[in-house]
Structures are given as C-alpha cells and as structure tokens.
Design an enzyme around this catalytic site. Structure first.
Site, mmCIF file in Angstrom:
data_model
loop_
_atom_site.group_PDB
_atom_site.id
_atom_site.type_symbol
_atom_site.label_atom_id
_atom_site.label_comp_id
_atom_site.label_asym_id
_atom_site.label_seq_id
_atom_site.Cartn_x
_atom_site.Cartn_y
_atom_site.Cartn_z
ATOM 1 N N ASP A 615 34.516 62.760 67.298
ATOM 2 C CA ASP A 615 34.382 64.204 67.493
ATOM 3 C C ASP A 615 32.907 64.592 67.541
ATOM 4 O OD1 ASP A 615 35.413 67.002 67.463
ATOM 5 O OD2 ASP A 615 34.348 67.043 65.548
ATOM 6 N N HIS A 618 28.154 63.882 70.923
ATOM 7 C CA HIS A 618 26.805 64.103 71.443
ATOM 8 C C HIS A 618 25.862 64.646 70.379
ATOM 9 C CE1 HIS A 618 29.142 67.773 71.901
ATOM 10 N NE2 HIS A 618 28.021 68.451 71.806
ATOM 11 N N ASP A 737 41.347 71.289 73.524
ATOM 12 C CA ASP A 737 40.462 72.397 73.158
ATOM 13 C C ASP A 737 40.004 73.191 74.368
ATOM 14 O OD1 ASP A 737 38.975 70.338 74.178
ATOM 15 O OD2 ASP A 737 37.576 70.192 72.503
#
Length: 1599
Positions: A615, A618, A737
């Site tokens: 999750d 980045h 999401d």
C-alpha cells in the site's frame, strides 16, 4: 496447497519433475557409530541450484535455458536492460552476464552481486564477487545458477584511468518471478461450448504463471465473520478467479478503515464470531490461516494481502510507549512551526461561535469570512520568528564580543570597504549563519557574536567604536532578513491558500464529503498531527505525531516529513487524519523497536499469504521496502509482490520495481478516456508478443554450457539474449479505491472493458462491486453494509460472462497463448490471442461504451482472418433497467442489470487471391457494452513447419568454401550485377530501399532489429505480408549461379524447399516470421561454417574478432570484370564497398597488400593470400607492381610504395603460412618482357619467361638501386584526365648517404595519400593534395623490414642472394642486405626525429624555422624544393614504420611520439590524416565541393584532416610494442592492453550495427559520417585484425 513453511514449499516445488540432488558426500572411514553425527544445515534454494548443475547429466534432460545480459563497455547494463525480469525457476536455469573483453570494465574487473553465487542464505548486503578473466581475446561471461525467486543487484568494479582508484559500474537488477502453485480447474469449454463443470476445482496443482493470475479484491469488513466467508469464496471461485486480494485484515483503528491498522500483530476481532476472545495467543493468525487454507484447497484461491508500511492508526496503543516511531517536533524539529499552525487551526475552530463566526459553510462568502478570520488569528503567532535573525539579540551578542575582546578574526573573502549588500551576500555564502531555513525554533537563526564581530571589524576598518560596529552589524542583519521575511510571507500564503481550498472541498464542494459544522473535534480542515494523551499532561513536542497523507506530483524518493520539505508547514499534504506516519530513519539502528515490530508484521503475513500488495508504495522509503521485503522472502521465497505507483515517471517506476523486487505494477483500464487510449493500454500492458513474433524462434542459439561452478557435466543449452523488461502488469478493470464506470463512462462499459482485460496477457484484477455492477465507489471508512453473495444468479451483474472469460484467461496463460493482436476501430476493440506453436486462438470483439445512453451498433469493418476458421462461443450485452441500486440499509446491491446472451453468429468462409479466410461480421444488434468471443484455428496448419525450417542447414551449407560464402552472405549491388551479367542486383524493399547486400547479411541487417524487438510494423514485414517475392529471390539468385558455383546447389535447394512450403501453408501475416526463421538459421550456419574455416585466432576469439574476420569473406569474391588472371575470372580482393566493387577500381596493389596480412594471413586463408602474391608478382615492371591491377590486362604503375607493401606481405606469408618458405622458390610467369616494354596480355611476348618469388624480390631491390625512371605507358588524358603531363614521369632512386629511397615530384603522388586535384575553378587541377615526394617514412620502414628479413634469410642460406650491386662514389660493388640495413639504422633517427628540446636540434637534420610540432617523427624526409615544410607535418604514417621496423626508433622517442598521436591524431574510428594544428588541416571531405577554395575544392583535402580507418591498426600495434618495452606496459601489460582496447570501443559498436557489417574507409571530423567514403573498406578491418592477433599471441604467451 498447504502453506506450512518455506521448507515444505520448497520441497513441493522440487517434486515437479526435477529431482534436486541432496549433495551427500561419502562418509570418512569408520562406522557412523564411532562418532556423533553433526546435523546438516538445511539446504537453501541457492544450494539446490548448485547441486543441480553439479549433478550427473540424466538421459532425456532438456537443454538448459541461458538468459544472457550483455553489459555496456562501462560495465553497466544498457539503459533498456537496467531492469530484467526472469521466469520462475521451475527447472534451474542460468543467467549469463556478458562483457566484451578489452572494454573499460574488464580492466582488473570484479563482478559483484548479492545473488548467492556460492550458495547459502540470501542477504541483501552479502556481496559475492568473481574476478573477470584477463584474456583480452575472448568474451567474458559470468554464469549464475538460478533456482529460486528473488530480487538481486549486480555491478562491475574495475580500475579507473587514475592509478590506484577504482570505478563502481552502474548497477543492474534482475528479478526472478515466484513459483505460484494453485489447484487445477476443469477446462471451461468442452467441444466448443461452455461446460457446466468448467472451472471446477480439481485435486491436483499446477504452476500458475504471473500472466495467469486473476485477482478479485474484497473488503473483509463487508463479508461478516469468517464463518460466513465460504459463500464468498465459492462465488469468487465460480467466477473464474484464482486469487483473492484482501484489504488489510489486522485490527482496525478508531476510524474503522482497513488501512488504519491499530495493531499490526493482531487480526481484526470482528472477523471472528467470538470477537477478541477468539483471537488466541497468536492474535487470530491460526484461525485466519485455517480459512485461507480452505480458500486455497477447496476453492483454488490464493491469497494476497495489502501490507501497510508507511503508517499506523492514530490510536495504536504502542505509540504512547514508542512515540519515536512517529515524526514529532521532538525528533524532527523542523515540524515545530507546522504543529503550531495546526494548533492554531484547532483553537480557531473551537472558538468560532465565541468569536462571532458561523460554524457552518454554506457559501463561498462563508469561506472567505472564515479564512480572513483565521489569517487575523495567525498574525498573533509571529511565525516570522522561525525564519529571521533576532536583530536585538544579534546586536547585543556583537557588542558583548567586542567589549570582551572575544573576537574571532575574519578568515573569509576580503570584506574591507564592501557595501552592506555585498557583506550580506558574503555572510550568507560563508556558512556562518546557523539554523538558516531550519525552522526548528523561533529565532533559531543566528550568527555567533565573535564571528560577527570579526566580520564587522574587518569590514569597517576605520571604525573602532563598539556601538557603531554593532549598529553596522544590525544593518547587515536587516539585509540578511529581507529574503527570509519574503520566504515567511510566501510559505504563509501558500498554507492559507491550501487551507482555503481544502475547506471548500470538504464542506462546500458538490462532490466533497460535506463534513458539516466546524468544531474542535471537526476543525476547519483536517489536523496534520495526532496528539497522544494517556490522561496525564505530556510533552506536546514529543507526543504530537505527524499524520500521513500524499502530495500532488511529489518526488516519490523524497520523504516529505523530513527537511528541506515544508509540506506540513505549507499544508500541502492531503492528510489521512486516522494514520500516523512512521519514522524508520536510515535503518534499523535508527529506530530499533519500530523495525523489529514491522519486521514481525511482514514476516507473519509472509507465512500466511502467497502475495503482498504494498500500500502507498510510492511513498514507502526504498530502504524500508527493500529490508522488510527481504525479511518476508526469507519466510516465503516465492512471495508474489505487487504495488500501484503514482510516480509519474517510467524511470522511477522501474527503480521501485528493481529495488523492491515488485513482480507486478497495478495498471487500471479505468484511466483510459476513450477507446483509442484503452487500446493503447491493452497493447502496452496486455498484448504479450505480437502475433507472428520472431524472437523465440530466431534470436536464440544452441551452445554447450560449461558447469557454472566448474564442477559437473557440460550440458546442452539454449542462449536467449535478454532485451531488458518493462515492469509486469497487474491489469485491473477497476480497483477498489476508484470511481465506478457509471461515474466515469457508462455502467454498460463494465462488460466490454471487463472482457477486454481478461484477454490481456498479464495478471488481471477486478473488484466484486465491478462484477455486481455497484453504482458508486464504496467508502472504506463509512460503509457498514454487507456484500450480497449473488454467485452466478440473476442479480450477479456480469459475473456469468466473467466466469467464462476469467477461466479462459488462466487457461490461455497456462497454454502459452502469448501472442496477441489489438485492433481499434471507432468504438470497437478487437483482441486476438494465439498459441504460437498450435496457432489455436481466441478472438474477442468488443463494442465499448464510453458514452452513456447509446444503443447504436456503431461501425466496424468485417474482420478477415486469413487461412483461419472461426467458431462462435459466446456473446452478450448487459441490459440495465435503472441506474439506481436498491436502497437497502444492511446489504449492498448492484444495479438491476441482466446479462443478455447473443444468438450464435455464423462465421462464413471466403476465398480470394490470397487464399481462404474467415470473415466475422458484427450483427445488426450489438449495442455499446457488448462482446463476442470466437475460437480460431488455422487451416492446413503445418505442425512440423518450425522444425522443418531449421532442419538440414548444416548439411546444406557445410560444403561451402570461402568464395561460395561470399555469394551466400554478401555481394554488394555492383558485384551481384557484374557477376550475373546484370540479371540480379540487391533486393529492393518498398519503403526501405535497396538492401546493401544480395546475400544473407543484407537481410539480417533489418531482421536483427525486427527479430529482437518483434517490430512487425517494419517495412520489410509489410512487404513480406504483401507477397512472396523476397522468398523467391533468395533461392533463385543462388540457383542461377550454380553453374559458376556448384556448391551453391544445396543451399539453393534448401532455401527453395522451405520457402515453397511456407508459401503453401502459411497465411500472409505469418510470412515474416517464417522468412526470418529460415534466413536467421541459414545465417547462423553460414557464419559458423565460415568461422570454422578460419584460424584458431578467429575461431576462438570474441565476436569483434569474428565480425572483422568475416570482412575477409565480404571483400574476397568472384566477379566477371576483375580478376587475378587476365584470361579468366578468378576471386579477387575488393578495396572497399560499394565504390571499389568491380572493374579496374576493384583490385589495387597497395590496398591488397595493406589488407592481405589481416584479412588473409591472420584468418588462415593462405590460399587466397598466395594467389594475390603470385598474381601481383607476375606483373612486376620497372621494379614496381601496379597500383591498379585491372585484371592484369591494363595495369597502371604509378605507386612507389606498392612493391614494398608486397615484399612485407611476402615476408609475413613466409613467417606465418605452413611451409611458407617454399613460396620463395615458386616460379611465376612474367606478364611483361624483360625490357619492360608494354605488350598486351595475350601477346606472345607476354608470359614468355618466369622468375621465382625470390628473384622477384631481388629484382625489386636491384631496380631501385639502379634507379627507376620511366614515363607511364599511354600517358595523357586517356590514362588520367586530371594529371598534368609532368606527373606521368616516375623517378625513384636510392640515396647512399642515408640508404633511403627517394622518389616522386610535385606533380604526382606515389603513396597512399594519392588525391589529385581536379578543380579548374580553384586552380588545383593536376596539383596533388599530398605529393609526399622524397622519402616517405613508411617506405623507409618497409625497406628496413625487408632488408632485415633478407639478411637473416641470406645468412642462413635460405635466400639465393647476398645483397645488391650498387655504384657508390663512382665504384660498383656489392652492398649486402645487412650493410644497407645498417646504413638506414644509422641515418633514421637523425633524419626523421624532431626533438622535443630545441637545444638538441644540432643532433638531427632539423630546420627549426619550419618546425610546427616537436617530439614527432617527420612524415617525409627530403620533400621537394619549396615544400620543405611538408617534412614536418604530423601525420599517422610513422607508426607503420614503427610496426614493421621498430629497431629503427629510439624507444623513448617512439613512445613519446605515439602518446602525442594518441592525443592529437587518434579519432573515434581511425586516425586524423593531419595534425589539427596544421594550417592545411581540413577535416571534412566532400568530393562534390565545387568552390574556389583550393584547400577543399573537389575534395583535395582527402588526406589533410579526414579520419582514415586503416592507420589506426598500425598505431595500436606500434603503441603496444613500445609501451610494453619502455612504458607502463613494461611493468603491467594489462594497463597498455586495456588502453588500446578502449580505443576500439567505437569500432566494436559500429561493425555490429552498421548495415554493411564492416568498418568505413574514412570519416569526417570526430567520426562523423562521410558520404563519399566506402561504407566498408578492406584495409580498415584488416589492420585492426593485425592488432587483435598481436594481443591474442600476447595472451597465449602470458598464459
């Protein structure tokens, strides 16, 4: 499959048909009972790989696959190969890292990697190294035995050019896919129809490739307790999915978001019927694993879980005990002003009503009022004090320092009498301003008083008063503060603007969360800090922890919680108020407890789940991800890891993938804005390879694999060049999401896009709500309803279609349907998947629905499938009756939509000039959102065609000799037309033009690129699809030449049989593939046949040596218009291609004998060498051999150097050829009578007498001694239309004072620098560009070499003469070869050397007034009157003399001149022909130049600056010789060898990539292309081969 432990997992894999030897050794003498048995350490996966390769070969073993990674010369991977993805090690294989010998990285090189080459456990920081071989004549290879998954790094470390220092090369990464084992399923189709039992889970396991993964995302909080999960597992399995993606299952924090984890080591109690009491001591781990086991074994579902590494829930209980785990002003001081601002927001929100403000936001005016009020309250905080220096304190500290005489003398730049502004700049740059821009506390910016005092005393030298000096310092501080105040204003304005924008979104925006009234608990905007409290008063700096979030367009490699980032202060973070950002620091030692805690978290998950989704990847610090994933992979080496990155940069994506070992990057079809963009995403992420791909069939090669550890058997292997990898895709139709398609496009597009994603050759994913047609994105925090388990029933949305398509997706991956084709036309997308071996396929026709409301069929052309039959399997659209879902407070429902199945579509068969075809026509009713699925089969499939195309090549080509191979491999257009009387030329490809060769190399030039990158859009591929003309050309050109070349009959027939079979059995779209298979196989075999006929130096050498050696075949062939025999055609050597291919221009005496040593002698073609020596020897006339041979019919004698090049080659032949000495006694019939009179070749006087080669050698010397003076035969315009009359007069003599040979005049040019002026306009017609009359240095060297050799032969009775008869000082006498040689030895340095020190000029024949550069050797000695200056031109001819007669040179002088040439003359592909410091230097050659500039008109500067290739080889050989004797090479030869090898890097690249597969004649300045140059020149390749052979001999000697 049960997931008990990594050991059990490994054992299961080992049973997949590959038995890993246990590596037991024989026990020592004595019984086992005599001593206790020491338990063995369990074997690691790396140990098992080593055991496999060291074990005995087993009958029936398949060839080992070798994936080859070619490094760049600097030891790093090519940019395209910086990241390499490799397949799972179902059977161990090899990764081969290759590096060309002699490249910079091979200089005392060490290959380093954290791959466990020596076995044992992998550790990221444990580096294994291998010393690179030092033999510069062979390629360097490091073989890594691969037996397990993982992410590894490698690099090469080597000596730099600076003595004593090392270079670490660029890092490369290779990631090995994990082995995933999943229950097999019943095929979804039976007899072309959907099977009722299709997709049912079976008892056995299969290896699931990553491209076969089909993931469904589910949220456990909407599933109820685990006791209710079975129906969801059954539903997921029935829909064809084979992996579940679980959002985090750990205990949730107060927000109830799965991503706000309260306790990483405890599972969410609400998942279990008994709540917390059901958790047990292990936090629910065992109970959850029981459920995952059911999913795996009963429903065939692997499990992948979200792993949250960046943050923890704001109510995690352990934060109170370990506040250091978060970012606070206590441990990250620059957050102090951000916390103060955040506190101000909370206080302002709490006092709104009391301050007269409304707590509700209903309009933009409300926003403006609130923001204005907040700005007023903000002013009271004096936030500027975090930025600036305190003027009062600064004045006081300076005054105190002055009064106490505590002054530190100023040691910086001169400051006396500078202005205040200048002094401020000096202070700012000095580094003395402490706390500048650190923002850690108010007035934290300051300068030590003694330092400031020292500055003002040095600046204001006329001021003594302490108050005045203190005031002066204040003025400087005021200037220092100006930009700091501006910075504060800017930061404050940005913060206020961001607060305002967030306020609008959260409370006013139509699409925002509409958060309601403002209060202390729901402040103006979300708080940036979690304030921990345990009921007692606590330090807010320590217990106020920064919340996590994200920033638009942020640098993913920068931590926005650390300085210099001001993201928290400027309110740039879109914050997650329920999550505290975790502070890992630089490594485990920075925060031991947190690292230990999170390591337990990931390792526990790795033991339970098959995969991780990282999750917020980045924003995960790379070192954190690397370390924690390494720990997880210790527990589960085959852990599948994926992530979604928002870096905005492919380069950064690749960095994360490489370092973290990410197996897949999540991509989403929902990001496409129209059908064209969706088709692009499908092509990029889901195509696999294009249909008809060539790489697997064409670029691989069969070899023998030595055991990688040095132990064990040699095995057969298949070497597969690796082109580098793009990150593998996990392609979602929709992620959990993101907004639904109803919001983005249309609800109907769920079916069409969902179908397309399943046809992607990648991992794929979806969410339950997508299949069930949920209308809106579900809120992970606020949504409390439960899923409805709709199975495959009427309320299941598009699930029935997904069942078929998901099952096919996995079956196609397991079956190797790796080739695909994507076609987009209007709103339609057609995706065809094919199994390349069987040509079975499936084609999907989709009508996308990017726009709402339309039911129109749209427009698409009929889909023609050549030589293919298609059968309808299934088709459907979705009928949605309402775009509002049922309002149920407890259960989640999708839109009321029904899957409308289509009637079968009949696919008719057609026939046209290209053969049979199937034609799919879209029915009249096919609304947006529809899809159709067809099964395809190729008609008349030739199952054995692939094998047939590569069979029999060895037998067909094995009888070819080197001249036959010239026809098969090469032949430029002029050569082919000449040899075939104009019938055949090079092939013309529309859109590409003429191939450079008629033979295989002509085809391979474009095919190399096409095959390696599967570039089926190339012009050649288009042409092959259009017709079979190219196939006919290849075999017919050989068949037509069988009469001349009988050995071509077999290759011609071999080609014909294969191409005829291709023409009759292969559809046009596959024709390029099979053409490439045949051509590439033929090329490999023909090249191998050629190399096998070469010398050991070539056959054992690296590819560069072999590429150069093939130039000897390229240049040596049979044409009709040029021959070594005037009466019949014989093979001859071309000077260069394409300009010197045929006729009189093909064969030049000088070029032949400069080229002969490298192209013929070093390669072992002694027959070809002998033929040329005898042919030219037969033409000796006037003591010279022809410059232009012209088939010996009309030879021209105008080169003074040619006979000396011939004698050098005779010497080289005698030394190197088997029984070479016998050549000297070989009789040669002479072309011309003894009196040198001109007769035709067929005149009775021609060939009337014979001489031996020894006699011819003697005649050359004697004629020069006697003096040569004649006028060329047929002198005048018919012979040379450019030359002036005087130029036809040839005069050569020996000067007995020096022993040198002088000749030439100002009107002719008798050496290789033979450009004759042609411009009337510029006045240069008949004026040589470089006459070089006198004694050119290379002729003197060649003469000395001949005399030395003959003296040696004569003394040992191997040559029938002792010397020459000369008249010296009026007396005739015998001058022995030794005497003449000694005279040259005495004279040379004195005549040619130009000393470095002018004080030494008296020792040499030097005219200081015309010296241009010192420390050189003259190019000529004794140039004609008026051109004495040309003696002193620094050119690249002196290394020739150094190479053939090194004894002439003072060794120190020689090395000095060579080093100067290295700096001044050496160029990328050759040597400059003139010193750039010379007034005549003109480096750009253009023969068409028709200007009035005499220096360049009509290319007069041919040899006055342009960079020629062939002198480089002599330079390299000379440098090698002298540096090994008196340079650095004397102590360390590798230093010299590496330096000189470095000089050839450009040549290595050029010959590999240039279509002509050779080295050019010349280039313009700095290696720039010269259009007038031959693209490949004989002597350019030859002299480099000469050098490489010297290196080879040196390597053998040292070995």
């Amino acid at each position: 499959m049960p997931k008990t432990s990594s050991k059990a997992s490994r054992a299961a894999k080992s049973s997949l048909g590959v038995k890993i030897p246990n590596g037991k050794r024989a026990s020592p003498s004595g019984s086992a009972s005599q001593s206790p048995v020491t338990p063995k350490t369990p074997k690691t996966p790396a140990d098992e790989g080593i055991d496999f390769f060291e074990a005995a070969f087993k009958q029936g073993e398949k060839p080992i696959r070798v994936h080859e990674l070619q490094l760049d010369p600097d030891g790093g991977p090519n940019k395209d190969r910086a990241y390499v993805r490799l397949p799972p090690a179902y059977v161990p294989y090899i990764v081969r890292v290759s590096l060309e010998a002699g490249t910079p990285a091979s200089k005392n090189g060490l290959f380093k990697t954290n791959f466990p080459l020596d076995g044992g456990q992998f550790s990221r920081d444990k580096v294994v190294e291998r010393k690179l071989p030092t033999d510069l004549s062979k390629s360097i290879q490091i073989d890594l035995p691969i037996s397990h998954a993982g992410a590894f790094v490698y690099w090469v470390e080597y000596d730099s050019d600076t003595p004593g220092s090392r270079v670490k090369g660029r890092e490369g990464y290779f990631n090995i896919d994990p082995i995933l084992r999943v229950k097999s399923r019943v095929p979804i189709l039976a007899d072309g129809s959907i099977s009722e039992k299709g997709g049912s889970v079976q008892s056995d396991y299969v290896n699931l490739p990553l491209d076969g993964i089909s993931i469904l995302t589910i949220v456990s909080k909407w599933m109820g307790p685990t006791t209710a999960w079975r129906e969801y597992l059954a539903e997921t399995s029935a829909r064809g999915y084979n992996m579940l993606h679980w959002t985090p299952l750990q205990e949730r924090g107060e927000s109830d978001s799965p991503y706000s984890i309260r306790n990483q080591l405890v599972y969410e109690p609400s998942m279990f019927s008994g709540g917390k009491k059901d958790l047990g001591k292990d936090g629910g781990k065992a109970k959850l694993e029981d459920m995952l086991k059911i999913a795996r074994e009963e429903y065939g579902l692997l499990s992948l879980i979200d792993v949250v590494l960046n943050h923890t829930a704001n109510d995690s209980p352990w934060l109170l005990e370990h506040p250091e785990a978060g970012y606070s002003p206590s441990n990250t001081p620059h957050l102090a002003p951000a916390l103060e601002l955040d506190d101000a927001i909370v206080r302002f929100s709490a006092t709104l009503s009391a301050s007269g403000f409304s707590t509700s936001v209903n309009s933009q005016q409300d926003v403006e009022t609130l923001i204005s009020g907040f700005q007023d309250s903000l002013k009271e905080l004096n936030m500027w004090q975090y930025y600036v220096l305190d003027v009062v304190r600064e004045r006081a500290s300076v005054k105190e320092a002055l009064e106490k005489a505590n002054v530190k003398a100023w040691a910086g730049p001169e400051v006396a009498h500078k202005t205040i502004a200048e002094l401020a700049d000096i202070v700012r740059a000095s580094g003395h301003v402490q706390g500048l821009r650190r923002l850690e506390k108010k007035f934290g910016t300051h300068i030590d008083g003694p330092v400031a005092a020292g500055l003002v005393k040095a600046a204001f030298v006329d001021v003594q008063d302490s108050d005045a000096l203190s005031d002066a310092w204040v003025r400087i501080v005021d200037v220092l503060n100006i930009p700091l105040y501006e910075e504060w204003k800017t930061d404050t304005q940005v913060a206020v603007d961001n607060i305002k924008n967030r306020l609008v979104y959260t409370r006013l925006d139509e699409h925002g969360p509409k958060m309601g009234a403002i209060s202390e608990k729901s402040p103006l905007v979300e708080t940036y800090f979690t304030r921990l409290t345990n009921g007692t008063k606590s330090d807010p700096r320590k217990y106020s922890l920064a919340n996590n979030g994200w920033i638009w367009n942020a640098d993913p490699l920068a931590n926005f919680a650390l300085p210099p980032s001001k993201a928290y202060l400027r309110r740039e973070v879109i914050v997650w108020g329920d999550c505290v950002k975790l502070r890992y620091g630089d490594g485990p030692s920075s925060n031991p407890w947190l690292w230990e805690h999170m390591t337990k978290y990931v390792t526990s998950l790795a033991g339970s789940f098959e995969g991780f989704r990282i999750d917020n990847c980045h924003s995960t610090p790379l070192h954190v991800g690397v370390t924690l994933l390494d720990a997880a992979r210790v527990v589960n080496p085959d852990l599948y890891v994926c992530a979604e990155l928002f870096t905005g940069s492919e380069e950064t994506d690749t960095l994360f993938v490489s370092r973290l070992g990410l197996n897949s990057l999540i991509r989403e079809a929902g990001n496409a804005w129209d059908p064209k963009e969706l088709s692009r995403l499908l092509y990029r992420h889901g195509l696999g390879k294009p249909i008809g791909s060539m790489d697997s069939a064409c670029v691989t090669s069969k070899e023998e694999l030595p055991p990688p550890t040095g132990k064990g058997p040699t095995r057969d292997c298949i070497v597969i060049p690796h082109n580098g990898s793009a990150p593998h895709a996990l392609f979602f139709d929709l992620t959990h999401d993101n907004e639904t398609y109803l919001f983005k496009r249309s609800a109907e597009d769920a079916l069409s896009t969902g179908a397309l994603i399943t046809f992607s050759y990648s991992a794929i994913g979806s969410v339950k709500g997508f299949d069930d047609l949920y209308p809106k994105l579900l809120n992970l925090v606020g949504e409390k309803r439960k899923y409805e388990a709709t199975g495959l029933g009427v309320r299941s949305g598009i699930a029935r279609a997904k069942r078929l398509l998901n099952a096919l997706h996995t079956e196609m991956a397991l079956g190797g349907f790796e080739e695909g084709h994507v076609h987009q036309e209007n709103d339609y997308i057609v995706l065809h998947r094919v199994q390349p071996a069987t040509q079975k396929g499936y084609i999907l026709v989709v009508h996308t629905a990017f726009s709402k409301g339309s039911k129109d069929r749209g427009c698409i052309s009929p889909i023609k499938l050549r030589r293919t039959k298609a059968r309808f399997i299934y088709g459907a659209s979705v009928d949605i009756t309402s775009y509002e879902a049922e309002d149920d407070p407890k259960v989640l429902h999708g839109l009321p939509g029904a899957l409308v199945e289509m009637a079968a579509v009949v696919v008719p068969q057609g026939l046209d000039h290209e053969g049979p075809f199937a034609e799919i026509v879209v029915p009249e009713y096919f609304p947006p959102g529809s899809f159709m699925l067809f099964e395809t089969h190729m008609q008349g499939l030739d199952a054995d065609l692939d094998a047939f195309c590569v069979s029999g090549a060895e037998a067909a080509f094995s009888d070819l000799n080197l001249v036959d191979l010239n026809v098969v491999l090469y032949r430029a257009d002029g050569e082919e037309r000449d040899a075939t009387k104009g019938e055949i030329g090079t092939y013309v490809v529309p859109g590409l033009g003429n191939l450079v060769y008629s033979g295989l190399e002509g085809w391979m030039s474009p095919l190399r690129h096409i095959m390696r990158y599967n570039d089926l859009g190339h012009s050649l591929c288009a042409h092959l699809r259009e017709g079979s003309w190219a196939l006919d050309y290849v075999h017919s050109r050989l068949s037509r030449q069988v009469e001349t070349f009988p050995n071509l009959e077999k290759p011609a027939e071999w080609f014909k049989q294969r191409f005829e079979r291709i023409k009759t059995s292969v559809p046009p779209f596959l024709r390029p593939k099979y053409f490439a298979i045949v051509i590439s196989e033929a090329y490999k075999v023909a090249r191998r046949v050629a190399i096998e006929q070469c010398s050991e130096f070539v056959s054992s050498g690296h590819t560069f040596t072999q590429d150069l050696a093939l130039c000897s075949i390229q240049m040596h062939g049979l044409v009709q218009s040029a021959s070594l025999d005037p009466g019949k055609a014989t093979p001859s050597l071309a000077a260069g291609l394409p300009h010197f291919a045929t006729g009189w221009a093909r064969c030049w005496g000088r070029d032949v004998f400069i080229s002969l040593r490298g192209l013929f002698l070093t390669t072992g073609n002694f027959v070809g060498a002998r033929a040329h020596i005898l042919a030219f020897a037969s033409t000796l006339k006037h003591g010279l051999i022809p410059n232009l041979l012209d088939s010996i019919q009309n030879p021209r004698y105008n080169s003074r150097d040619s006979p000396w090049w011939m004698l050098q080659n005779i010497q080289d032949y005698v030394v190197s050829a088997p029984e070479g000495l016998a050549l000297l006694a070989e009789p040669v019939k002479r072309r011309f009578p003894k009196d040198d009179s001109w007769v035709a070749w067929n005149d009775p006087q021609a060939y009337a007498f014979s001489s031996t080669i020894a006699e011819i050698i003697q005649e050359v010397l004697q004629r020069h001694v006697d003096g040569i003076s004649f006028r060329e035969y047929n002198a005048g315009p018919n012979l040379d239309m450019q030359m002036k009359d005087e130029g036809f007069n040839i005069d050569v003599r020996v000067d007995w004072e020096t022993g040198m040979i002088f000749g030439g005049n100002q009107y002719n040019c008798g050496t290789w620098m033979d450009k004759m002026g042609e411009s009337t306009k510029a006045g240069t017609k008949g004026v040589p560009g470089t006459p070089r009359d006198g004694a050119p240095v290379e002729i003197t060297g060649l003469l000395k070499s001949t005399l030395r050799w003959l003296s040696q032969l004569s003394k040992t009775g191997k040559f029938p003469f002792k010397g020459v008869n000369a008249e010296i000082d009026g007396k005739k006498r015998l001058v022995t070869y030794q005497e003449w040689s000694d005279l040259l030895q005495i004279s040379f340095e004195k005549c040619y050397y130009v000393p470095l020190d002018p004080a030494d000029d008296y020792k040499y024949n030097v005219n200081p007034s015309i010296v241009n550069r010192r420390g050189i050797y003259k190019d000529v000695y004794g140039s004609g009157p008026g051109r004495e200056w040309s003696d002193y031109q620094f050119r690249a001819n002196f290394p020739i003399a150094m190479t053939v007669a090194p004894e002439l040179f003072d060794e120190q002088h020689a090395l000095g001149a060579l080093k100067l040439a290295d700096q001044v003359l050496r160029s990328p592909l050759g040597m400059k022909t003139l010193d750039p410091g010379d007034l005549q230097y003109r480096p750009f050659y253009d023969n068409s130049n028709d200007s009035t500039d005499p220096a360049i008109a009509k290319g007069l500067n041919y040899h006055n600056g342009p960079e020629w290739g062939w002198p480089l080889g002599y330079f390299l050989r000379a440098y090698l010789h002298f540096d090994m004797r008196v340079g650095v090479g004397k102590e360390d030869p590798t230093q010299t060898l590496h330096h000189l090898s470095h000089c050839l890097l450009t040549q290595r690249h050029y010959i590999k990539t240039d279509p002509w597969a050779g080295l050019p004649e010349l280039t313009n300045k700095d290696g720039a292309y010269c259009s007038d140059s031959c693209n490949t020149q004989a002597w350019s390749a030859s002299t480099i081969l000469d050098f490489l052979e010297s290196v080879h001999k040196l390597s053998k000697t040292s070995a």
